[in-house]
Design a protein around this motif. Structure first.
Motif, mmCIF file in Angstrom:
data_model
loop_
_atom_site.group_PDB
_atom_site.id
_atom_site.type_symbol
_atom_site.label_atom_id
_atom_site.label_comp_id
_atom_site.label_asym_id
_atom_site.label_seq_id
_atom_site.Cartn_x
_atom_site.Cartn_y
_atom_site.Cartn_z
ATOM 1 N N UNK A 29 -24.541 -4.236 73.429
ATOM 2 C CA UNK A 29 -23.296 -4.832 73.885
ATOM 3 C C UNK A 29 -22.288 -4.896 72.747
ATOM 4 N N UNK A 30 -21.029 -4.588 73.038
ATOM 5 C CA UNK A 30 -19.947 -4.595 72.058
ATOM 6 C C UNK A 30 -18.983 -5.727 72.370
ATOM 7 N N UNK A 31 -18.466 -6.355 71.317
ATOM 8 C CA UNK A 31 -17.408 -7.360 71.446
ATOM 9 C C UNK A 31 -16.188 -6.809 70.722
ATOM 10 N N UNK A 32 -15.209 -6.353 71.479
ATOM 11 C CA UNK A 32 -13.990 -5.789 70.899
ATOM 12 C C UNK A 32 -13.141 -6.948 70.385
ATOM 13 N N UNK A 33 -12.802 -6.909 69.094
ATOM 14 C CA UNK A 33 -12.142 -8.041 68.433
ATOM 15 C C UNK A 33 -10.857 -7.584 67.765
ATOM 16 N N UNK A 34 -9.800 -8.369 67.964
ATOM 17 C CA UNK A 34 -8.510 -8.131 67.312
ATOM 18 C C UNK A 34 -8.047 -9.437 66.689
ATOM 19 N N UNK A 35 -7.416 -9.329 65.519
ATOM 20 C CA UNK A 35 -6.906 -10.515 64.844
ATOM 21 C C UNK A 35 -5.612 -10.235 64.116
ATOM 22 N N UNK A 36 -4.880 -11.297 63.809
ATOM 23 C CA UNK A 36 -3.618 -11.171 63.079
ATOM 24 C C UNK A 36 -3.476 -12.363 62.152
ATOM 25 N N UNK A 126 -23.582 -12.904 81.388
ATOM 26 C CA UNK A 126 -23.080 -12.548 82.709
ATOM 27 C C UNK A 126 -23.178 -11.052 82.973
ATOM 28 N N UNK A 127 -22.960 -10.248 81.923
ATOM 29 C CA UNK A 127 -23.021 -8.790 82.082
ATOM 30 C C UNK A 127 -24.437 -8.252 81.949
ATOM 31 N N UNK A 128 -25.400 -9.125 81.650
ATOM 32 C CA UNK A 128 -26.784 -8.675 81.527
ATOM 33 C C UNK A 128 -27.064 -7.948 80.239
ATOM 34 N N UNK A 129 -26.268 -8.167 79.228
ATOM 35 C CA UNK A 129 -26.490 -7.507 77.953
ATOM 36 C C UNK A 129 -27.431 -8.292 77.060
ATOM 37 N N UNK A 130 -27.730 -7.701 75.908
ATOM 38 C CA UNK A 130 -28.598 -8.345 74.929
ATOM 39 C C UNK A 130 -27.824 -8.713 73.689
ATOM 40 N N UNK A 131 -28.402 -8.502 72.501
ATOM 41 C CA UNK A 131 -27.678 -8.775 71.251
ATOM 42 C C UNK A 131 -26.395 -7.955 71.184
ATOM 43 N N UNK A 132 -25.361 -8.558 70.668
ATOM 44 C CA UNK A 132 -24.058 -7.891 70.648
ATOM 45 C C UNK A 132 -23.614 -7.636 69.217
ATOM 46 N N UNK A 133 -22.685 -6.667 69.066
ATOM 47 C CA UNK A 133 -22.114 -6.284 67.771
ATOM 48 C C UNK A 133 -20.604 -6.227 67.914
ATOM 49 N N UNK A 155 -16.553 -22.113 54.608
ATOM 50 C CA UNK A 155 -17.095 -22.036 55.958
ATOM 51 C C UNK A 155 -18.264 -21.052 55.978
ATOM 52 N N UNK A 156 -19.238 -21.314 56.818
ATOM 53 C CA UNK A 156 -20.377 -20.422 56.990
ATOM 54 C C UNK A 156 -20.176 -19.652 58.286
ATOM 55 N N UNK A 157 -19.981 -18.356 58.177
ATOM 56 C CA UNK A 157 -19.770 -17.526 59.357
ATOM 57 C C UNK A 157 -21.100 -17.238 60.043
ATOM 58 N N UNK A 158 -21.101 -17.099 61.357
ATOM 59 C CA UNK A 158 -22.328 -16.690 62.062
ATOM 60 C C UNK A 158 -22.782 -15.308 61.613
ATOM 61 N N UNK A 159 -24.058 -15.025 61.819
ATOM 62 C CA UNK A 159 -24.619 -13.741 61.387
ATOM 63 C C UNK A 159 -23.951 -12.560 62.068
ATOM 64 N N UNK A 160 -23.376 -12.780 63.246
ATOM 65 C CA UNK A 160 -22.744 -11.665 63.968
ATOM 66 C C UNK A 160 -21.543 -11.095 63.232
ATOM 67 N N UNK A 161 -20.981 -11.853 62.269
ATOM 68 C CA UNK A 161 -19.808 -11.367 61.543
ATOM 69 C C UNK A 161 -20.187 -10.557 60.302
ATOM 70 N N UNK A 162 -21.458 -10.274 60.096
ATOM 71 C CA UNK A 162 -21.893 -9.496 58.942
ATOM 72 C C UNK A 162 -22.265 -8.062 59.304
#
Length: 723
Positions: A29-36, A126-133, A155-162
């Motif tokens: 599973x992918x998490x499309x991320x945008x920031x500014x 909800x989408x039935x996915x597993x671990x995401x990146x 701040x300690x970022x979650x492991x998903x941000x590495x």
């Protein structure tokens, strides 16, 4: 106007069943991320050290080709000011950001509503996915914005941000004929794929995420199975390690950081570059000539792309200091961090160890003494094997040592022993690095038996007549920027009574003005009158003390002694335990250096031609700044004397040398006495000391032993006289 993307397909009524029915393997599973941020956008994102203000994300399930709900969240920035570029592109205002949640609440919110982690987890389930990146447009958002800001705010970022996927790199692997990956944008990727866009979408950040989702789904249609298979990794911890002199380091991966706090460690430097992958053992703190840190470091990254991102952190801050970042070469890094000692390699071979440096150890201290000093509450890794003593090439201890500790807690406990007593000495403890260990060992291992001069020994070109008459004045408290013209203007009419070459500026050990000066007057009466007229007179917003003194007192201060209200102390070179009572004259037989040896020295190093004196009387020689390496001068050094009407070093007047001894001035050069020479030193060792300085030509026997009967070169005594 930026063209909007096509609408992605909506999630089906039972995405879990659709995913189970599709047996095709694919990425997770992918998490499309945008920031500014509140500052620069695009390729310069994060280069101005501004805070994050916006996050937009959407979940994509590649196997079922389903997408989740699109989320948008504002982030409250510490500095609410928006750059004109950001204000125009986003349409946001400082008031709207002031009502937003801070970064830690947005990423992992539990009290006032769902945050990023909870919303993503709900959509993935909800989408039935597993671990995401995560999947981003380029590497700037995570490497240059999120990780540095989290580090600044502790701040300690979650492991998903590495770990994350770079959509530009994935697109370039599928379409290598396009422009380089770093030059791609969301709009150009959509245009190359021929995707139609919706012109009604103008919400900042939403258009970008929707377009990225459309590009991902299009790439998945023609994927051969290699797409989204190798994520980018952000190192969570800097790894220490040794570097060998034989290593070849790519110059495209090295930068130089300047302006570091002197107490900063390699971990502090790695934290400054948080988000970028520093190579193992890739932080080398630079040392000055005294073995202390000079505020610079060389940093080696895993690839050139990380180096380019590091250069964008030029003038970012470490605490309250801004750090300058420049390009450097691999040769510079190896010169600082590399080593050849097997002992050092074995010492540094233990991984994940904290290194501390101990300075000021007694020369008789051994491993048992150091372990006892540290105590059982902070054990050294491996006991005595975890200690490395620094020694001179002849095996003599230097008083320095390095110690290994298994964890940060033990190192902190050891640092609490800073300036604790071992015997009659206090011991200093500092954080250290593998590169510093190499530098310190390299410096002592490569140092000659005798240190090399940095400047020639210059005789004062006129004799100072000894006497107790107070015909001189001492100026104390001068501005450091004071010049000879300032002193002459300060003295006023009394400047007319200064002897030729009678102005002596006193320099400190670093060769800089000390705030003192001596003036030789024509008589004691003139000196007293000048002192009474000018005492505590102002010069450049400072009052200057003017007191009479004798020529003998002036000479002793210029030779390193001290002249205070409590009296006059002799210079170290005048103490009986350090040197003979005078440097006046030495009886020497005229000797020459062989012709083949003179080719080693440049002609510019030749001293003035021989001067023939009239009557033999002593002539005083005063050491230049470089003699601190030999004679333990601890107070001041004289500058060349100057005339009241001329600034600079002047040629000796013939009358001043009329009484110089023939034995001294019959040779084209000056007489230098060397004291403390090792008994094992040979002719080559002595000549290496005077590299770039011309000895008397034509014969090695200019190096004359003093105080003993004639000996061979191998049996040379401890003192020599060089012509």
């Amino acid at each position: 106007m930026t063209p909007p993307p096509p609408q992605p397909p909506s999630p089906g009524p039972n995405p879990a069943a659709d995913s189970a029915a599709d047996p095709r393997p694919g990425p997770g599973t992918l998490v499309v991320l945008f920031g500014a941020t509140a500052g620069a956008l695009g390729s310069d994102l994060g280069s101005d050290e501004t805070d994050l203000i916006l996050l937009v994300w959407q979940v994509v399930e590649p196997r079922s080709r389903q997408v989740g709900t699109l989320h948008k969240s504002l982030v409250r920035a510490e500095a609410a000011a928006l750059s004109p570029q950001c204000r125009e592109a986003s349409g946001l205002s400082a008031d709207s950001l002031a009502r937003a949640e801070p970064l830690d609440k947005v990423l992992q919110q539990v009290s006032a509503g769902a945050g990023f982690s909870q919303l993503v987890s709900g959509d993935v389930a909800l989408l039935g996915g597993g671990p995401y990146t995560l999947c981003t447009d380029g590497q700037q958002l995570l490497r240059q914005v999120l990780h540095p800001e989290a580090s600044r705010k502790n701040l300690v970022l979650p492991d998903t941000f590495f770990s994350f996927y770079d959509l530009r790199r994935e697109f370039h692997e599928q379409h290598p004929s396009t422009c380089p990956a770093r030059d791609l944008t969301v709009a150009t990727m959509a245009q190359d794929l021929g995707l139609e866009t919706d012109a009604t979408e103008d919400d900042f950040g939403v258009w970008e995420v929707k377009t990225m989702v459309a590009v991902i789904l299009h790439l998945l249609e023609g994927s051969s199975g290699q797409l989204f298979s190798k994520p980018e990794v952000v190192k969570q911890k800097y790894e220490t390690g040794p570097c060998n002199k034989a290593d070849v380091v790519d110059s495209e991966t090295v930068v130089r950081a300047r302006g570091l706090p002197w107490q900063s460690s390699d971990q502090d430097v790695a934290r400054f570059f948080k988000g970028l992958n520093v190579a193992r053992g890739g932080v080398a703190l630079c040392l000055n000539a005294q073995g202390r840190r000079n505020g610079e470091a060389l940093i080696r990254f895993v690839d050139s792309e990380q180096r380019d991102l590091a250069l964008q952190r030029h003038k970012h801050h470490m605490g309250v200091r801004y750090i300058e970042v420049y390009k450097a070469t691999g040769e510079e890094f190896v010169k600082i961090a590399g080593g050849t000692s097997l002992e050092v390699a074995r010492f540094l071979s233990r991984e994940d160890q904290v290194i501390l440096r101990l300075r000021g150890l007694p020369f008789s201290a051994g491993p048992a003494d150091v372990l006892s000093f540290l105590g059982p509450e902070c054990p050294v890794t491996g006991g005595a094997d975890g200690l490395l003593f620094v020694r001179h090439p002849d095996g003599r201890p230097t008083g320095d040592a390095f110690a290994l500790f298994a964890c940060e807690e033990l190192a902190q406990a050891a640092l609490r022993r800073h300036k604790g007593m071992l015997g009659k000495r206090y011991i200093e403890l500092f954080r250290s690095t593998a590169a510093e260990v190499q530098q310190v060992l390299n410096r002592y291992a490569s140092s000659p038996l005798l240190p090399t001069l940095t400047a020639p020994l210059l005789p004062i070109p006129f004799p100072l007549a000894a006497g107790t008459g107070r015909d001189c004045v001492r100026l104390r408290g001068l501005p450091y920027t004071a010049t000879i013209e300032d002193i002459l203007s300060f003295l006023g009419e009394a400047a007319a009574d200064i002897r030729p070459h009678g102005v002596h500026m006193v320099l400190n050990q670093q060769g800089r003005p000390s705030g003192d000066a001596f003036i030789q007057m024509t008589s004691a009466e003139r000196a007293l009158a000048a002192a009474q007229r000018c005492h505590k007179k102002m010069m450049k917003e400072r009052y200057v003390e003017v007191v009479p003194c004798s020529t003998e007192e002036m000479s002793r201060v210029l030779m390193g002694g001290a002249l205070g209200r409590s009296g006059m102390s002799p210079p170290p070179c005048k103490l009986p335990c350090l040197s003979p009572p005078a440097y006046a004259t030495f009886q020497a037989t005229p000797t020459l250096i062989p012709t083949e040896t003179t080719a080693l020295y440049p002609s510019s190093a030749l001293l003035p031609a021989a001067r023939v004196p009239a009557t033999p009387t002593p002539i005083a020689y005063y050491p230049g700044p470089a003699t601190q390496l030999y004679m333990n001068y601890t107070a001041y050094y004289p500058s060349p004397p100057v005339s009241p009407t001329t600034v600079g070093y002047l040629t000796t007047p013939p009358a001043a040398l009329a009484s110089a001894p023939t034995s001294v001035l019959s040779q084209p050069g000056a007489l230098v006495r060397m004291q403390g020479v090792p008994y094992t030193a040979g002719m080559k060792d002595l000549l290496s000391v005077f590299q770039a300085y011309q000895l008397a030509p034509d014969d090695y026997t200019s190096l004359m032993p003093v105080g003993d009967p004639p000996r061979t070169v191998l049996q040379a005594p401890k003192e020599w006289v060089c012509l």
